[in-house]
Design an enzyme around this catalytic site. Structure first.
Site, PDB file in Angstrom:
ATOM      1  N   SER A  56       6.908  15.900  19.304  1.00 46.48           N
ATOM      2  CA  SER A  56       8.293  15.940  18.836  1.00 46.48           C
ATOM      3  C   SER A  56       8.357  15.826  17.323  1.00 46.48           C
ATOM      4  O   SER A  56       7.504  15.196  16.691  1.00 46.48           O
ATOM      5  CB  SER A  56       9.049  14.772  19.463  1.00 46.48           C
ATOM      6  OG  SER A  56      10.244  14.518  18.775  1.00 46.48           O
ATOM      7  N   TYR A 111       9.943   5.463  21.072  1.00 45.50           N
ATOM      8  CA  TYR A 111       9.713   6.805  21.635  1.00 45.50           C
ATOM      9  C   TYR A 111       8.913   7.661  20.642  1.00 45.50           C
ATOM     10  O   TYR A 111       7.879   8.232  20.979  1.00 45.50           O
ATOM     11  CB  TYR A 111      11.051   7.489  21.961  1.00 45.50           C
ATOM     12  CG  TYR A 111      10.923   8.985  22.124  1.00 45.50           C
ATOM     13  CD1 TYR A 111      10.297   9.524  23.237  1.00 45.50           C
ATOM     14  CD2 TYR A 111      11.400   9.851  21.138  1.00 45.50           C
ATOM     15  CE1 TYR A 111      10.151  10.904  23.376  1.00 45.50           C
ATOM     16  CE2 TYR A 111      11.260  11.224  21.268  1.00 45.50           C
ATOM     17  CZ  TYR A 111      10.639  11.749  22.390  1.00 45.50           C
ATOM     18  OH  TYR A 111      10.486  13.105  22.523  1.00 45.50           O
ATOM     19  N   LYS A 165       4.875   9.149  20.772  1.00 45.27           N
ATOM     20  CA  LYS A 165       4.455  10.546  20.548  1.00 45.27           C
ATOM     21  C   LYS A 165       3.391  10.601  19.445  1.00 45.27           C
ATOM     22  O   LYS A 165       2.387  11.310  19.558  1.00 45.27           O
ATOM     23  CB  LYS A 165       5.657  11.413  20.154  1.00 45.27           C
ATOM     24  CG  LYS A 165       6.642  11.681  21.285  1.00 45.27           C
ATOM     25  CD  LYS A 165       6.047  12.570  22.352  1.00 45.27           C
ATOM     26  CE  LYS A 165       7.093  13.024  23.369  1.00 45.27           C
ATOM     27  NZ  LYS A 165       6.485  13.717  24.524  1.00 45.27           N
TER      28      LYS A 165
END
Length: 347
Positions: free
Chosen positions: A132, A157, A161
């Site tokens: 991302s 989050y 990643k």
């Protein structure tokens, strides 16, 4: 023999669109998903994949499993001979990750470690990872290219990643027979043009466009616009939106790249064009023919003013470029929303 590709989290929004593109490109996808973000359909299949079957007129191989379940992964890899893995499975809500960091690290990091260990044990050394643009943190310059510093993530989050990217990079460095393509997505929106599959957020949507579509269809009263005092043309936040089908085609291009024994490669998948919140609202009004009510409220913590991609490297090395513009993204999103006002569920 067509190549078998394991797709983790393949019943979700991006995963299901990639499964469809894999079939169209002549691969045999084998999907695992734990239904955390998917609706059950008939025949023990996720509803999204049941519909993919209808679109492509052939069965999709599916197993209900969790990537943190080592025994289930071992069984799966013993049963199938995979040429590569597309790894989508993971928790993905930014706000929730701030509230439940351990859940995010357990599922995203432990799950990925178990997956990589199982791949290694079974001699599968090719992976496409769903990363991302959040790994870039607050942009130091725009457009963002792949050399922009990473790791300054503002939430668990994004950190998960980034950590996974680092794990895969280290693995490729230590073991030269591994190949990986890490794809940094910008903001996927839209749906397959059939209107049969699309984004179906459970509960209140975290992302702008599903929320806007739900306001247009009458499921929600109005959109909250978080801040109109950013340094942008109209004061609202600017993002790079990419059609989910373009994104899925980027994964097919990444699979082909693995064939070149490419080592570890990283690519942005975006259009390179930023649109503001109010531009997106107007584009959706145009696609739907309906007025979209909104109210301006305060900024959201962690939001940046602008974020958009430089996707030239993907075009140069993958031969991939986003083909669909904003009108097409909104038309396809609106078709999906209109045909499925309550998403995949029947109520």
């Amino acid at each position: 023999m067509a190549e078998k590709i394991l797709v983790t989290g393949g019943a979700g929004y991006i995963g299901s669109h990639c499964v469809l593109e894999l079939v169209e490109a002549g691969y045999v996808p084998v999907v695992i998903d734990n239904f955390h973000n998917a609706i059950r359909g008939a025949d023990a299949l996720p509803e999204s994949l049941r519909r993919v079957q209808q679109i492509v007129h052939q069965p999709i191989l599916f197993q209900e499993a969790d990537i943190t379940d080592e025994a289930a992964l071992q069984e799966l890899f013993s049963k199938h001979c995979f040429s590569a893995v597309m790894h989508f499975a993971g928790l993905k809500a930014v706000g929730e990750s701030v509230q439940k960091p351990l859940d995010y690290y357990r599922v995203n990091l432990t799950g990925t470690i178990r997956l990589l260990e199982t791949m290694k044990a079974h001699g599968v050394r090719n992976i496409v990872f769903s990363s991302s643009a959040t790994v870039y943190g607050d942009p130091k310059y725009l457009p963002l290219d792949e050399n922009h510093p990473v790791g300054g993530c503002t939430n668990p989050y994004g950190k998960s990643k980034y950590f996974i990217e680092e794990m895969i990079r280290d693995l490729c460095k230590a073991e030269r027979d591994w190949n990986a393509v890490l794809l940094r997505y910008f903001n996927p929106i839209g749906a397959h043009e059939s209107g049969m599959i699309g984004e179906d957020p459970q509960g209140i949507p975290n992302n702008l466009m599903p929320y806007v579509a739900q306001v247009a269809v009458g499921r929600r009263e109005f959109l909250s616009v978080f801040g109109n005092d950013y340094k942008t043309d109209d004061g609202t936040g600017v993002r790079d939106y990419i059609h989910v089908v373009d994104l899925a085609k980027g994964h097919i291009a990444a699979l082909k790249k693995l064939k070149e024994n490419c080592g570890c490669k990283i690519y942005n998948l975006g259009t390179g064009t930023g649109y503001s919140v109010l531009q997106m609202v107007r584009a959706m009004e145009k696609a739907s023919g309906r007025e979209i009510q909104y109210k301006v409220t305060g900024r959201r913590e962690g939001d940046v003013a602008s974020c958009y991609a430089n996707a030239a490297l993907a075009e140069r090395e993958l031969g991939w470029k986003a083909a669909f513009g904003l009108d097409k993204m909104c038309q396809d999103l609106w078709r999906w929303q209109l045909q499925n006002p309550t998403g995949f569920s029947k109520n």
